[in-house]
Design a protein around this motif. Structure first.
Motif, PDB file in Angstrom:
ATOM      1  N   PRO A 101       0.830  -1.206   0.000  1.00 19.35           N
ATOM      2  CA  PRO A 101       0.000   0.000   0.000  1.00 19.35           C
ATOM      3  C   PRO A 101       0.864   1.256   0.000  1.00 19.35           C
ATOM      4  N   LEU A 102       0.349   2.294  -0.642  1.00 17.88           N
ATOM      5  CA  LEU A 102       1.023   3.588  -0.593  1.00 17.88           C
ATOM      6  C   LEU A 102       0.905   4.149   0.817  1.00 17.88           C
ATOM      7  N   VAL A 103       1.927   4.847   1.262  1.00 14.98           N
ATOM      8  CA  VAL A 103       1.945   5.427   2.602  1.00 14.98           C
ATOM      9  C   VAL A 103       2.159   6.929   2.462  1.00 14.98           C
ATOM     10  N   LEU A 104       1.313   7.692   3.143  1.00 18.51           N
ATOM     11  CA  LEU A 104       1.458   9.140   3.175  1.00 18.51           C
ATOM     12  C   LEU A 104       2.071   9.500   4.521  1.00 18.51           C
ATOM     13  N   ARG A 105       3.240  10.131   4.479  1.00 20.34           N
ATOM     14  CA  ARG A 105       3.920  10.564   5.706  1.00 20.34           C
ATOM     15  C   ARG A 105       4.075  12.069   5.656  1.00 20.34           C
ATOM     16  N   GLY A 106       4.017  12.672   6.833  1.00 20.24           N
ATOM     17  CA  GLY A 106       4.189  14.108   6.857  1.00 20.24           C
ATOM     18  C   GLY A 106       4.469  14.629   8.248  1.00 20.24           C
ATOM     19  N   GLU A 107       4.662  15.902   8.304  1.00 23.67           N
ATOM     20  CA  GLU A 107       4.955  16.562   9.570  1.00 23.67           C
ATOM     21  C   GLU A 107       4.279  17.930   9.526  1.00 23.67           C
ATOM     22  N   ILE A 108       3.565  18.258  10.590  1.00 23.04           N
ATOM     23  CA  ILE A 108       2.896  19.553  10.688  1.00 23.04           C
ATOM     24  C   ILE A 108       3.756  20.452  11.579  1.00 23.04           C
ATOM     25  N   ARG A 109       4.131  21.623  11.032  1.00 22.86           N
ATOM     26  CA  ARG A 109       4.962  22.570  11.797  1.00 22.86           C
ATOM     27  C   ARG A 109       4.302  23.948  11.775  1.00 22.86           C
ATOM     28  N   ASP A 110       4.567  24.681  12.827  1.00 22.45           N
ATOM     29  CA  ASP A 110       4.082  26.051  12.946  1.00 22.45           C
ATOM     30  C   ASP A 110       4.776  26.902  11.889  1.00 22.45           C
ATOM     31  N   GLU A 111       3.994  27.690  11.171  1.00 25.59           N
ATOM     32  CA  GLU A 111       4.543  28.499  10.085  1.00 25.59           C
ATOM     33  C   GLU A 111       5.497  29.585  10.598  1.00 25.59           C
ATOM     34  N   LEU A 112       5.260  30.099  11.782  1.00 21.27           N
ATOM     35  CA  LEU A 112       6.078  31.203  12.298  1.00 21.27           C
ATOM     36  C   LEU A 112       7.400  30.745  12.897  1.00 21.27           C
ATOM     37  N   ASP A 113       7.348  29.779  13.807  1.00 19.62           N
ATOM     38  CA  ASP A 113       8.591  29.393  14.483  1.00 19.62           C
ATOM     39  C   ASP A 113       9.126  28.019  14.083  1.00 19.62           C
ATOM     40  N   GLY A 114       8.386  27.279  13.250  1.00 24.99           N
ATOM     41  CA  GLY A 114       8.869  25.985  12.773  1.00 24.99           C
ATOM     42  C   GLY A 114       8.742  24.850  13.777  1.00 24.99           C
ATOM     43  N   SER A 115       8.117  25.080  14.908  1.00 28.51           N
ATOM     44  CA  SER A 115       7.987  24.026  15.917  1.00 28.51           C
ATOM     45  C   SER A 115       6.879  23.050  15.525  1.00 28.51           C
ATOM     46  N   PRO A 116       7.007  21.769  15.942  1.00 30.67           N
ATOM     47  CA  PRO A 116       5.977  20.776  15.619  1.00 30.67           C
ATOM     48  C   PRO A 116       4.632  21.161  16.233  1.00 30.67           C
ATOM     49  N   VAL A 117       3.567  20.896  15.491  1.00 31.41           N
ATOM     50  CA  VAL A 117       2.213  21.156  15.970  1.00 31.41           C
ATOM     51  C   VAL A 117       1.596  19.816  16.329  1.00 31.41           C
ATOM     52  N   GLY A 118       1.520  19.505  17.603  1.00 27.00           N
ATOM     53  CA  GLY A 118       0.923  18.255  18.064  1.00 27.00           C
ATOM     54  C   GLY A 118      -0.569  18.421  18.274  1.00 27.00           C
ATOM     55  N   GLY A 119      -1.292  17.315  18.154  1.00 27.62           N
ATOM     56  CA  GLY A 119      -2.719  17.327  18.420  1.00 27.62           C
ATOM     57  C   GLY A 119      -3.565  17.850  17.276  1.00 27.62           C
ATOM     58  N   ALA A 120      -2.967  18.207  16.147  1.00 36.73           N
ATOM     59  CA  ALA A 120      -3.741  18.680  14.991  1.00 36.73           C
ATOM     60  C   ALA A 120      -4.433  17.489  14.333  1.00 36.73           C
ATOM     61  N   THR A 121      -5.354  17.765  13.459  1.00 36.56           N
ATOM     62  CA  THR A 121      -6.054  16.719  12.711  1.00 36.56           C
ATOM     63  C   THR A 121      -5.883  17.000  11.223  1.00 36.56           C
ATOM     64  N   VAL A 122      -5.502  15.979  10.473  1.00 41.76           N
ATOM     65  CA  VAL A 122      -5.409  16.078   9.022  1.00 41.76           C
ATOM     66  C   VAL A 122      -6.622  15.350   8.461  1.00 41.76           C
ATOM     67  N   ARG A 123      -7.385  16.043   7.609  1.00 43.73           N
ATOM     68  CA  ARG A 123      -8.577  15.442   7.015  1.00 43.73           C
ATOM     69  C   ARG A 123      -8.438  15.470   5.498  1.00 43.73           C
ATOM     70  N   GLY A 124      -8.962  14.431   4.894  1.00 42.45           N
ATOM     71  CA  GLY A 124      -9.006  14.352   3.442  1.00 42.45           C
ATOM     72  C   GLY A 124     -10.268  13.630   3.043  1.00 42.45           C
ATOM     73  N   GLU A 125     -10.373  13.337   1.766  1.00 43.50           N
ATOM     74  CA  GLU A 125     -11.559  12.647   1.270  1.00 43.50           C
ATOM     75  C   GLU A 125     -11.582  11.217   1.804  1.00 43.50           C
TER      76      GLU A 125
END
Length: 142
Positions: A101-125
């Motif tokens: 299976p294809l795997v989607l990997r990523g990392e969410i970071r704050d746009e201003l300071d570049g720190s990781p954003v924990g607890g966010a939700t990624v939604r798609g179709e």
């Protein structure tokens, strides 16, 4: 005259028989089974030497002995490309291919300071995934 016609007919029949026999001897059975880690994979598209076949996880056909180009594709899976060798006169063991299976990997970071954003939700179709404390996520096809 009758003997000449009979000789010509026999020669034609012999030539046809030899041609058919050599054509049949040059071909062999090839069976391809396509699975994913959960079992048979319906809807896989199998391409052999550029000719595409719709398969329900299994394809059986007669091919010329020798090496053939093989490509197997299915939506949501990595494409397999390689060669298969058909060597025996009548039957080759089934070729079992497991598509990953294809795997989607990523990392969410704050746009201003570049720190990781924990607890966010990624939604798609058709999916939603919670992000870890380090801002990373991994989504595999179910």
């Amino acid at each position: 005259m009758r003997g000449v016609l009979l000789a010509i007919a026999l020669a034609l029949f012999s030539s046809l028989f030899i041609a058919l026999t050599s054509e049949l001897a040059a071909r062999t059975g090839l069976e391809i089974l396509v699975t994913d880690p959960g079992g048979q994979l319906p809807g896989a598209r199998i391409s052999l030497d550029g000719e595409e076949f719709q398969a329900s996880g299994k394809l059986s056909l007669r091919v010329r002995r020798g090496t053939h180009r093989l490509e197997v594709r299915a939506p949501g899976y990595r494409t397999f490309r390689g060669e298969v060798r058909a060597t025996l006169f009548s039957f080759n063991p089934p070729l079992r291919l497991t598509l990953e299976p294809l795997v989607l990997r990523g990392e969410i970071r704050d746009e201003l300071d570049g720190s990781p954003v924990g607890g966010a939700t990624v939604r798609g179709e058709g999916f939603s995934i919670e992000i870890g404390a380090d801002g990373r996520f991994r989504l595999e096809k179910p």
